[in-house]
Scaffold this motif. Structure first.
Motif, short mmCIF file in Angstrom:
data_model
loop_
_atom_site.label_atom_id
_atom_site.label_comp_id
_atom_site.label_asym_id
_atom_site.label_seq_id
_atom_site.Cartn_x
_atom_site.Cartn_y
_atom_site.Cartn_z
N PRO A 134 -1.85 -2.64 -6.53
CA PRO A 134 -1.05 -2.00 -5.48
C PRO A 134 0.23 -2.75 -5.12
O PRO A 134 1.21 -2.12 -4.74
CB PRO A 134 -2.01 -1.96 -4.29
N PHE A 135 0.22 -4.09 -5.19
CA PHE A 135 1.41 -4.82 -4.78
C PHE A 135 1.57 -6.08 -5.63
O PHE A 135 0.65 -6.49 -6.35
CB PHE A 135 1.37 -5.20 -3.30
N PRO A 136 2.75 -6.71 -5.60
CA PRO A 136 3.05 -7.80 -6.54
C PRO A 136 2.27 -9.08 -6.26
O PRO A 136 1.80 -9.32 -5.15
CB PRO A 136 4.56 -8.03 -6.35
N TYR A 137 2.16 -9.89 -7.30
CA TYR A 137 1.51 -11.20 -7.22
C TYR A 137 2.28 -12.07 -6.23
O TYR A 137 3.51 -12.15 -6.29
CB TYR A 137 1.51 -11.84 -8.60
N SER A 138 1.57 -12.73 -5.33
CA SER A 138 2.27 -13.51 -4.30
C SER A 138 1.69 -14.90 -4.10
O SER A 138 2.03 -15.58 -3.14
CB SER A 138 2.24 -12.76 -2.96
N LYS A 139 0.82 -15.35 -5.02
CA LYS A 139 0.25 -16.69 -4.88
C LYS A 139 1.15 -17.73 -5.56
O LYS A 139 2.05 -17.39 -6.32
CB LYS A 139 -1.14 -16.73 -5.51
N ASN A 143 3.76 1.30 -0.71
CA ASN A 143 2.45 1.05 -1.32
C ASN A 143 2.52 0.06 -2.47
O ASN A 143 1.49 -0.32 -3.02
CB ASN A 143 1.83 2.37 -1.79
N HIS A 144 3.74 -0.34 -2.86
CA HIS A 144 3.92 -1.35 -3.90
C HIS A 144 4.33 -2.71 -3.31
O HIS A 144 4.72 -3.61 -4.07
CB HIS A 144 4.98 -0.90 -4.91
N LEU A 145 4.26 -2.84 -2.00
CA LEU A 145 4.67 -4.08 -1.34
C LEU A 145 3.46 -4.79 -0.73
O LEU A 145 2.52 -4.13 -0.28
CB LEU A 145 5.70 -3.79 -0.24
N PRO A 146 3.48 -6.12 -0.68
CA PRO A 146 2.37 -6.85 -0.04
C PRO A 146 2.23 -6.44 1.43
O PRO A 146 3.23 -6.14 2.09
CB PRO A 146 2.79 -8.32 -0.16
N TYR A 183 6.86 5.70 10.26
CA TYR A 183 6.08 4.51 9.94
C TYR A 183 5.95 3.63 11.18
O TYR A 183 6.55 3.89 12.22
CB TYR A 183 6.73 3.73 8.78
N ILE A 184 5.19 2.58 11.05
CA ILE A 184 4.92 1.68 12.17
C ILE A 184 5.69 0.38 11.96
O ILE A 184 5.59 -0.25 10.90
CB ILE A 184 3.40 1.40 12.28
N GLU A 185 6.44 -0.05 12.96
CA GLU A 185 7.24 -1.28 12.88
C GLU A 185 6.49 -2.41 13.58
O GLU A 185 6.12 -2.30 14.74
CB GLU A 185 8.61 -1.08 13.52
N PRO A 216 -2.34 2.91 7.63
CA PRO A 216 -3.42 2.05 7.14
C PRO A 216 -2.97 0.61 6.90
O PRO A 216 -3.72 -0.33 7.18
CB PRO A 216 -3.85 2.72 5.83
N GLN A 217 -1.73 0.45 6.41
CA GLN A 217 -1.22 -0.89 6.17
C GLN A 217 -1.04 -1.65 7.48
O GLN A 217 -1.31 -2.85 7.57
CB GLN A 217 0.11 -0.83 5.42
#
Length: 881
Positions: A117-122, A644-647, A697-699, A708-709
């Motif tokens: 769903p979202f990019p690698y962030s480690k 949906n493609h963002l952490p 959206y929710i800020e 949901p996010q």
């Protein structure tokens, strides 16, 4: 160019047996390849080589086909998996890999519901001392264990990976090693299992190295030691030198010194005598002529020239005079140094006059940005880059090695065995030491180091890479024209493309490729290069062509990771624009901290001195179909997909960190980029877009989430309650506005309180950009309270401010338009960047591409090339005119 027979054997079986000490190097085990049974691997190789010969006439029509004769390309290939040209078996192999996926699915090792769903962030923290990584040097590499972390995250067993700028094939190694894991990837594995890889590179030597690092040629590689020992027994005395007791030691290295001529008196002296202080560990910039006392400058001193007869060319040539100066040698296990004596000089003369019937490459260096330095020393051909002794022994080794053994030679053949090898004085090494060639150049020094070829190759040979048997596709191919690879056949792309004008790959690879007899076709080499008449714009065009092909072969909804490093903002913007123009959507830009092993969110071009990881995705099927059917797209469908493609949540220590890509400005930029790249009219300006964001959206914390996010973010934030806002450096007006929003979001301040912090934040303004006064920026974008404190405007008021600001920006832009349309228009030295951005955007909406081009050609080149938005509009305009 060939000097080998049609079967690919470099010498007879009897000769091979003698060299191998009687070892039977042929494996008679039956093999199955692409559904066909063969008696052994040699039979398989012979069959597919003949098939490749039949296919070469058609393959030669593909752009980027390497320069070489059919025999040389065939002998360098080991089909069907490795070809020194575009690989015609790619579709067939991919089909076989897809069949394997079905088997893995039945075994429960794959899942049809697999989704990232979202990019690698480690953090990515991997050293470079792994034996596979160090087995063969190359200009740039990414450690395969670092790539494994990404493969475990973005793919599952059986997936097909692609790298169109594969270099030495580390992506392929990583794909195969995913079957086993490693200490560096512990905890990253979604599931252990081999992935498959297509490794393509324009360079024949890069692909040759990749083939050897991706395949098990252990028997041939082990026998390189036998070949080396055999040649040493025969020619080892060419490195002998007399010790003080009259007995012989073995030369470790010899230093050759140029002869310098004094401009004042014409007297001659050795460069090393004049400038080097070996015992003191320094080289002086100035020296005194020993004949007349005049001062001689090291960087501009005149070198003596001589005419000599080049036996290989059969003609007289001119070169810089270089004489033996120092020998460092071993005797009885200890290291000594000496001045070459009469016997050493006589040996050198004997080698020079000894006939050598073994083949050596006599290919011209050709033209190039890096070729002028060796030519200044009289080096115009490949064989002239070697001393007589090195060339003699190297030619004997080369003719006795199979193509697989030659892998061990190619590691040194273009570097430490050439006249590019430098000597350095060092206070910690009383004999001085070998410094190797100057990276990224073909610089021939005035103090050349001639190394003992046997000593060097015994150290360089690394048997620890002999266990690979990955059956990845390895090919020589142009990343712009990989038409053999089927559409939407790849599950993930990792790529490490050329970095503008950082490295001249084809020029630096020419030495080794001359030995292989197959040379890079540099017509579409994606670099900026003066000799090839390629500037930053050409680089962007070429790299964009590669990304367009990447987009074609990648499946919808799948990911691409681009590793990138360049100190120029113009090149950084070129590659980012090229990615987006190809149709990808950038999801994150992170900086890879090689010192501390971490990655951190990045956005602005002031940080391009660090290695960057650009993560992007190909939109899903529904988005692509919407564009194809109506040449349009619902803006909120795009934002839904992008969010949906963002952490959702990133933790550092006990703090929640800002996710740069969820910032409303960045969301607007990504939407704008995608719409412009796909020639779709942008339906909303920034103010209306932000209003729509708040309605749908929710800020939270200055970031936008789906419902949901947002719930997930709030829940996870409880575990790391402290919030770290997005770090912004004020490099232009737009960044300054975002910086002020961060500053004032929860704490309104007076002008007097803001101004000192503002002055400290301003950093690295682009040349030619006019930054308005702080008060003007505040008045155009914020609200001043009755107590003198400035705050962020309410959404309704913000719309009014944005309209007023846009009106002011267009006033300034129209002044520039009027200036460039005058009969004798002059370049606009300074302009307000935000005004040009607003103007370009408005011209794009009106399809006034001529005005974009006119203004773009008259503003500062730095402003145009270093700004992503301007470059994007200008590129689109040039394609429409």
């Amino acid at each position: 160019m060939a000097n080998q027979d049609k079967t690919g054997s470099l010498f007879s079986e009897e000769e091979m047996t003698r060299v191998m000490g009687g070892f039977d190097f042929k494996d008679n085990t039956p093999v199955t390849c692409l559904g066909m049974e063969f008696e052994n691997d040699e039979t398989r190789r012979s069959y597919f080589r003949e098939e490749l010969r039949k296919k070469l006439p058609e393959l030669r029509k593909i752009e980027g086909f390497p320069i070489g004769e059919d025999d040389d390309i065939i002998n360098l290939s080991d089909p069907p998996y490795y070809t020194a040209c575009p690989n015609p078996w790619t579709p067939e192999i991919i089909n076989e890999w897809n069949n394997e996926k079905e088997t893995l699915l039945k075994e429960g090792k794959r899942s049809n519901s697999f989704n990232v769903p979202f990019p690698y962030s480690k953090d990515i923290s991997v050293g470079k001392n792994d034996p596979i990584y160090t087995a063969h040097s190359y200009h740039t590499k990414v450690p395969h264990k670092a790539i494994m972390k990404l493969l475990y995250y973005y793919t599952q067993p059986g997936d097909i990976i692609y790298d169109g700028f594969a270099g030495t094939g580390m992506t392929g190694v990583a794909a195969g090693m995913c079957e086993f894991g490693s200490d560096a990837t512990r905890g990253e594995e979604r599931s252990l299992g081999k992935r498959h890889c297509i490794c393509s590179d324009l360079s024949p030597i890069a692909s040759f190295i990749a083939f050897n690092l991706n395949n098990n040629n252990s028997a041939e590689l082990r026998n390189f030691s036998a070949i080396l020992e055999d040649v040493k027994q025969e020619y080892g005395d060419l490195y002998r030198t007399k010790h003080t007791n009259g007995k012989y030691g073995e030369i470790f290295f010899m230093v050759w010194s140029d002869i310098v001529i004094c401009d004042s008196c014409g007297g001659e002296a050795k460069f090393m005598d004049l400038f080097s202080r070996i015992g003191e560990g320094r080289i002086d910039d100035y020296a005194i002529c020993p004949h007349c006392g005049a001062e001689i400058k090291r960087s501009t001193c005149k070198k003596k020239k001589e005419n000599y007869f080049d036996n290989r060319l059969g003609e007289s040539r001119e070169r810089t005079v270089s004489v033996p100066y120092l020998i460092v040698y071993y005797y009885n296990g200890h290291k000594f140094r000496k001045t070459p004596d009469a016997e050493d000089i006589a040996l050198i003369e004997d080698i020079k006059n000894t006939p050598n019937n073994s083949w050596v490459p006599t290919l011209p260096l050709g033209e190039g940005d890096k070729m002028e330095d060796p030519k200044a020393k009289g080096v115009y051909y490949i064989h002239q880059l070697y001393t007589d002794r090195t060339l003699f022994i190297l030619s004997k080794l080369w003719e006795r090695c199979s193509m697989y053994n030659k892998f061990c030679l190619t590691n040194s053949i273009a570097r430490n065995l050439t006249k590019l090898n430098r000597f350095i004085v060092n206070k910690y090494h009383m004999n001085g030491r070998i410094n190797g060639p100057l990276s990224g150049t073909l610089y021939v020094p005035s103090e050349i180091v001639e190394q003992n070829i046997f000593d060097l190759l015994e150290v360089k040979h690394s048997p620890e890479v002999e266990n690979m048997n990955l059956n990845n596709i390895i090919q020589v191919g142009d990343a712009l024209h990989n038409s053999i690879i089927p559409d939407q056949s790849v599950d993930y792309i990792f790529t490490d493309p050329p970095f503008g004008d950082n490295i001249m790959y084809s020029e630096l690879n020419r030495i080794t490729e001359a030995w292989l007899n197959v040379i890079t076709n540099s017509k579409d080499e994606a670099i900026a290069n003066k000799t090839q008449n390629k500037e930053a714009a050409d680089y962007m065009r070429l790299i964009q062509g590669a990304f367009v092909d990447y987009f074609r072969i990648l499946k919808p909804g799948k990911w691409m990771t681009v590793e990138f490093s360049n100190t120029k903002a113009s090149i950084w913007n070129a590659i980012q624009t090229a990615i987006q123009n190809a149709g990808f959507v950038i999801s994150s830009v992170t900086a890879f901290d090689k010192v501390h092993g971490g990655i951190k969110s990045m956005r602005y071009t002031t940080s391009v001195k660090e290695d960057l990881i650009i993560t992007c995705y190909k939109p899903n099927d529904s988005i692509l179909k919407e564009i194809n059917l109506s040449n349009s797209i619902n803006i909120w469908d795009f934002i839904d997909d992008h969010l949906n493609h963002l952490p959702v949540h990133i933790i550092k220590g006990n703090a929640t960190t800002s996710i740069v890509e969820r910032n409303p400005k960045i969301l607007y930029d990504r939407m704008l980029s995608y719409f412009v790249a796909n020639n779709i009219q942008v339906p909303l300006d920034a103010g209306d877009f932000q209003k729509g964001l708040r309605e749908r959206y929710i800020e939270i914390d200055g970031m936008f989430f789906t419902a949901p996010q947002a719930a997930e973010y709030e829940e996870k934030k409880k575990t790391a309650p402290n919030f770290v806002p997005m770090g912004i450096i004020v490099s232009d007006e737009a960044n300054g506005i975002e910086w002020l929003k961060n500053l004032l979001r929860n704490n309104p301040k007076t002008y007097q309180e803001i101004q000192p912090e503002w002055m400290q934040a301003i950093n690295g303004l682009r040349k030619g950009d006019v930054l308005p006064e702080l008060r003007d920026i505040l008045e155009e974008n914020f609200i001043e309270e009755s107590d003198g404190k400035w705050r962020i405007a309410d959404p309704e008021k913000q719309v009014d401010l944005d309209k007023l600001r846009f009106k002011n920006l267009m006033k300034e832009f129209n002044i520039y338009v009027e200036a460039v349309n005058k009969p004798k228009a002059k370049p606009i030295k300074n302009a307000r960047l935000e005004a040009v951005r607003a103007g370009f955007k408005e011209c794009y909406k009106k399809k006034d591409f001529i005005t974009i081009i006119k203004v773009g050609e008259m503003i500062s080149p730095n402003m145009l090339q270093e700004d992503e938005q301007l470059l994007r509009y200008y590129d689109v305009a040039t394609r429409h005119v």
